[in-house]
Design a protein around this motif. Sequence first.
Motif, PDB file in Angstrom:
ATOM      1  N   PRO A 215       0.429  -1.461   0.050  1.00 23.56           N
ATOM      2  CA  PRO A 215      -0.265   0.227  -0.258  1.00 23.56           C
ATOM      3  C   PRO A 215       1.074   1.396   0.107  1.00 23.56           C
ATOM      4  O   PRO A 215       1.800   1.213   0.884  1.00 23.56           O
ATOM      5  CB  PRO A 215      -0.124   0.002   1.387  1.00 23.56           C
ATOM      6  N   GLN A 216       0.313   2.826  -1.111  1.00 25.03           N
ATOM      7  CA  GLN A 216       0.705   3.677  -1.014  1.00 25.03           C
ATOM      8  C   GLN A 216       0.661   4.573  -0.209  1.00 25.03           C
ATOM      9  O   GLN A 216      -0.637   4.509   0.037  1.00 25.03           O
ATOM     10  CB  GLN A 216       1.153   4.154  -2.419  1.00 25.03           C
ATOM     11  N   THR A 217       1.271   5.201   0.728  1.00 24.44           N
ATOM     12  CA  THR A 217       0.816   6.459   1.118  1.00 24.44           C
ATOM     13  C   THR A 217       1.317   7.808   1.319  1.00 24.44           C
ATOM     14  O   THR A 217       1.523   8.174   0.262  1.00 24.44           O
ATOM     15  CB  THR A 217       1.680   6.972   3.202  1.00 24.44           C
ATOM     16  N   PRO A 218      -0.085   8.631   1.395  1.00 25.93           N
ATOM     17  CA  PRO A 218       0.554  10.278   0.766  1.00 25.93           C
ATOM     18  C   PRO A 218       1.978  10.774   0.412  1.00 25.93           C
ATOM     19  O   PRO A 218       2.280  10.351   2.368  1.00 25.93           O
ATOM     20  CB  PRO A 218      -0.644  10.565   1.106  1.00 25.93           C
ATOM     21  N   THR A 219       1.789  11.787   0.615  1.00 24.29           N
ATOM     22  CA  THR A 219       3.514  12.289   1.042  1.00 24.29           C
ATOM     23  C   THR A 219       3.435  12.836   2.000  1.00 24.29           C
ATOM     24  O   THR A 219       2.153  13.707   2.432  1.00 24.29           O
ATOM     25  CB  THR A 219       4.037  13.804  -0.265  1.00 24.29           C
ATOM     26  N   THR A 220       4.184  13.093   3.117  1.00 23.06           N
ATOM     27  CA  THR A 220       4.412  13.544   4.457  1.00 23.06           C
ATOM     28  C   THR A 220       4.386  15.098   4.337  1.00 23.06           C
ATOM     29  O   THR A 220       3.773  15.350   5.135  1.00 23.06           O
ATOM     30  CB  THR A 220       5.107  12.468   5.068  1.00 23.06           C
ATOM     31  N   GLY A 221       5.781  15.314   3.408  1.00 29.80           N
ATOM     32  CA  GLY A 221       5.009  17.135   3.583  1.00 29.80           C
ATOM     33  C   GLY A 221       5.904  17.592   5.008  1.00 29.80           C
ATOM     34  O   GLY A 221       6.908  16.705   5.658  1.00 29.80           O
ATOM     35  N   GLN A 222       5.088  18.386   5.682  1.00 30.09           N
ATOM     36  CA  GLN A 222       5.707  19.521   7.393  1.00 30.09           C
ATOM     37  C   GLN A 222       5.033  18.632   8.115  1.00 30.09           C
ATOM     38  O   GLN A 222       4.518  19.584   8.619  1.00 30.09           O
ATOM     39  CB  GLN A 222       5.090  20.597   6.829  1.00 30.09           C
ATOM     40  N   LEU A 223       4.403  17.200   7.856  1.00 31.18           N
ATOM     41  CA  LEU A 223       3.696  17.042   9.217  1.00 31.18           C
ATOM     42  C   LEU A 223       4.108  16.357  10.402  1.00 31.18           C
ATOM     43  O   LEU A 223       5.476  16.181  10.426  1.00 31.18           O
ATOM     44  CB  LEU A 223       2.812  15.563   8.723  1.00 31.18           C
ATOM     45  N   PRO A 224       3.817  17.138  11.856  1.00 31.20           N
ATOM     46  CA  PRO A 224       4.761  16.531  12.630  1.00 31.20           C
ATOM     47  C   PRO A 224       4.517  14.976  12.850  1.00 31.20           C
ATOM     48  O   PRO A 224       4.447  13.975  12.027  1.00 31.20           O
ATOM     49  CB  PRO A 224       3.574  16.717  13.791  1.00 31.20           C
ATOM     50  N   ALA A 225       6.112  14.122  13.292  1.00 32.35           N
ATOM     51  CA  ALA A 225       6.836  13.360  13.627  1.00 32.35           C
ATOM     52  C   ALA A 225       5.461  12.212  13.505  1.00 32.35           C
ATOM     53  O   ALA A 225       5.435  10.912  13.489  1.00 32.35           O
ATOM     54  CB  ALA A 225       7.384  13.294  14.539  1.00 32.35           C
ATOM     55  N   SER A 226       4.438  12.708  14.792  1.00 27.18           N
ATOM     56  CA  SER A 226       3.534  11.811  15.101  1.00 27.18           C
ATOM     57  C   SER A 226       2.073  11.255  14.349  1.00 27.18           C
ATOM     58  O   SER A 226       1.652  10.399  13.753  1.00 27.18           O
ATOM     59  CB  SER A 226       3.127  12.501  16.662  1.00 27.18           C
ATOM     60  N   GLU A 227       2.205  12.172  13.286  1.00 24.15           N
ATOM     61  CA  GLU A 227       1.347  11.876  12.468  1.00 24.15           C
ATOM     62  C   GLU A 227       2.336  11.206  11.324  1.00 24.15           C
ATOM     63  O   GLU A 227       1.212   9.715  10.848  1.00 24.15           O
ATOM     64  CB  GLU A 227       0.568  13.321  11.610  1.00 24.15           C
TER      65      GLU A 227
END
Length: 317
Positions: A215-227
């Motif tokens: 499964p592929q996950t969307p790009t995380t970008g500037q999300l916090p580490a917990s997310e």
Amino acid sequence: MANSIIHFPIASHFNPPNPLKTLPSIPLLSPPSPPPRSPRRRHLAVKCTGGAEAPKPSLEEFEKELSIMLSRKGAKVNVMKDGIVFGNLKAMGPDVTVPNLESLMLDRRIIYISYPLVTEVAEDVVAQLLHLTLLDPKATITLYIDSTGTTLGDGTPVALEAEGFGIYDFLMLLDNKIRTVNLGTAMGQACLLLAAGTKGHRYTYRNALAYLRDPQTPTTGQLPASEIFLRAKEAIVHKETFAELLALHTGNSVEDVAKAMHSSLYMNGEEAVKFGLVDKILSKDLSLSDIHKEDEEEEEDDEDENKDGEEYLGQCG
């Protein structure tokens, strides 16, 4: 001295040559294909390509489209929000033109999945499955699949894995026989739907593609580490669930399915049969018309049973 304008004659041989006349003729590129005319298909096309803005077409647009396509005035058609005509088209008479291709296929108990499994597509598929099983809880339903699952062809995520699991769970609740056919591509969640058909009634073309991958996950970008951690954990859970379900329908072990997903396994028709995704390969000896003849034979058997039951009740009365 009054100002005056002096005109100098210019000889023709001083005129510079036109550079465009010396260039070779260049064929013009063909214009891009226009967007789908149907409001529903235009909306799905924008959603499946990750468009930022995809306003849902209104019910008035669908009613206008269908009213134009109907050949007889006053034809009573039940129009749903997605532009699908529900009801028996044969009962409307021979003078009525079928409003759209989806309606014609739905009347033959066929559902065609030709887009990635975004929310709108999942809603469409579940609604059509619900409609068909309410019409007849025993008749065969055919799923034609040509979908890249919850991603685009290049692997870009466009939908949640839960969309595919939702269609799968609804399929498992039906008493109908489910026939699945891979028309071109079945990737990821679409591969699970292909394998979820009734054993012995799962088909593919010889050169159709079946593709298993993680499964592929969307790009995380500037999300916090917990997310980021939660998304990674969710992807692992989805992979485990997917591997368990696919192992159930293919007869392989969960470890073998997980290994195939990790290595991004591509399969043609013959390899898909060996893996257990499908049962048969369509060819000249076994065509689509041949497998749909089974439905006609089942309908005839049901009619005979109903006649026998009515005759028996008549004798008892």
